[in-house]
Design a protein around this motif. Sequence first.
Motif, PDB file in Angstrom:
ATOM      1  N   SER A 171      -9.264  -6.009   3.407  1.00  0.00           N
ATOM      2  CA  SER A 171      -9.445  -5.579   4.799  1.00  0.00           C
ATOM      3  C   SER A 171     -10.880  -5.799   5.245  1.00  0.00           C
ATOM      4  O   SER A 171     -11.142  -6.272   6.362  1.00  0.00           O
ATOM      5  CB  SER A 171      -9.066  -4.101   4.948  1.00  0.00           C
ATOM      6  N   TYR A 172     -11.831  -5.461   4.370  1.00  0.00           N
ATOM      7  CA  TYR A 172     -13.242  -5.649   4.715  1.00  0.00           C
ATOM      8  C   TYR A 172     -13.573  -7.139   4.845  1.00  0.00           C
ATOM      9  O   TYR A 172     -14.304  -7.553   5.757  1.00  0.00           O
ATOM     10  CB  TYR A 172     -14.108  -5.012   3.632  1.00  0.00           C
ATOM     11  N   MET A 179       0.824  -1.205   0.000  1.00  0.00           N
ATOM     12  CA  MET A 179       0.000   0.000   0.000  1.00  0.00           C
ATOM     13  C   MET A 179       0.858   1.254   0.000  1.00  0.00           C
ATOM     14  O   MET A 179       0.459   2.310  -0.507  1.00  0.00           O
ATOM     15  CB  MET A 179      -0.925  -0.007   1.218  1.00  0.00           C
ATOM     16  N   TYR A 223      -6.554  -3.645  -1.481  1.00  0.00           N
ATOM     17  CA  TYR A 223      -6.325  -3.496  -0.041  1.00  0.00           C
ATOM     18  C   TYR A 223      -7.639  -3.321   0.720  1.00  0.00           C
ATOM     19  O   TYR A 223      -7.880  -3.984   1.732  1.00  0.00           O
ATOM     20  CB  TYR A 223      -5.412  -2.305   0.218  1.00  0.00           C
ATOM     21  N   LEU A 224      -8.488  -2.426   0.244  1.00  0.00           N
ATOM     22  CA  LEU A 224      -9.750  -2.162   0.938  1.00  0.00           C
ATOM     23  C   LEU A 224     -10.656  -3.393   0.933  1.00  0.00           C
ATOM     24  O   LEU A 224     -11.290  -3.718   1.954  1.00  0.00           O
ATOM     25  CB  LEU A 224     -10.469  -0.979   0.280  1.00  0.00           C
ATOM     26  N   LEU A 258      -5.064   0.102  -4.147  1.00  0.00           N
ATOM     27  CA  LEU A 258      -5.961   0.580  -3.092  1.00  0.00           C
ATOM     28  C   LEU A 258      -7.236  -0.242  -3.023  1.00  0.00           C
ATOM     29  O   LEU A 258      -7.709  -0.602  -1.937  1.00  0.00           O
ATOM     30  CB  LEU A 258      -6.286   2.054  -3.334  1.00  0.00           C
ATOM     31  N   ILE A 259      -7.808  -0.577  -4.177  1.00  0.00           N
ATOM     32  CA  ILE A 259      -9.040  -1.363  -4.214  1.00  0.00           C
ATOM     33  C   ILE A 259      -8.823  -2.750  -3.621  1.00  0.00           C
ATOM     34  O   ILE A 259      -9.637  -3.239  -2.830  1.00  0.00           O
ATOM     35  CB  ILE A 259      -9.569  -1.459  -5.665  1.00  0.00           C
TER      36      ILE A 259
END
Length: 336
Positions: free
Chosen positions: A328-329, A86, A324-325, A321-322
Amino acid sequence: MTATFLPWLKFAVCVVLIGLAGPALIRNGDVIARLTGLSRSWIGLVLIATATSLPELITGVSAVIAVDAPNIAVGDALGSCVFNLMMLVLLDILSREEPMYRRIDQGHILTAGFGVILIGAAGAFLLLSQNALSFQFLHVSGYTPFIIVIYLVAVRAAFVYERRTRSPSALAKAEGSISLRNAALGYLAAASVIVVAGTWLPFVGREIAEVMGWRTTFVGTLLIAGATSVPELVVTVSALRLGAVDMAIGSLLGSNLFDILILAIDDIAYGKGPLLRAVSPAHAITAFAATIMSGIFIVAMLFRPETRLGGTIGWVSLSLLIVYLFSSYAIYLLGH
């Protein structure tokens, strides 16, 4: 109220200590590179990456031995891999003059490729350890030796590549009067601070998980991994200001290799059986997310994109970024 606030205060102290030690690592690492004639990429890959990964090492060993929290240990190691990748987004945003992927050494593809192999293997080994395909020697997983061997091969290959491609030149003199001995001592002092703070982190993470009612998988992957990745963050920004982007990239990718090696060390330290058998299979999501992000980096290194949205961020950074998000969710929903 005090019982809730105190663990967060301890967490903040750990982050501050680790953050303060980061700039000293990059300064002394750069001096060592110039005085020894080693490339910044190699110093970043081995010396800086090892030092900035010490929190993950100490946190992982402490988590499995003293706290009996294997999910925090595994979540920290794999979550740190995602955090490191990231930080490429941050580097890309801060590289205003020219797109980052058009100015860094192609040799990073080699390290990123080994990252795909190691992180992907760790994710596969984790899933295999959950069923009948798990095997062990004493309390150590039978997959651990493979991780160690692949790591050693990766470091050796990177060294050979650097030696083969680096043009011979005279040793550069470091700025100022600092000697190699003083640079080494400064490096060791900064690393020691990181070790102390890293040792404290798993205990603080366990307290936060209990106080907030969070799952240890989530805490290990996001909270503790974020804290132990503070040195990589500080080093990345410091290296960019120094003009040593290759040292920053080498440190991030090298830290990912070392983080997977930490899983093998944690497995040896965990006396109750194979470590990957004792944790949530949801950690595989993090491993495969880091693998995908490493693949995106390799594509970017070969394609060398120029376009940016709004002149600030490119499609590579958006993709990172996508992933990673989303991961994480998913960890927040599925971890336990």
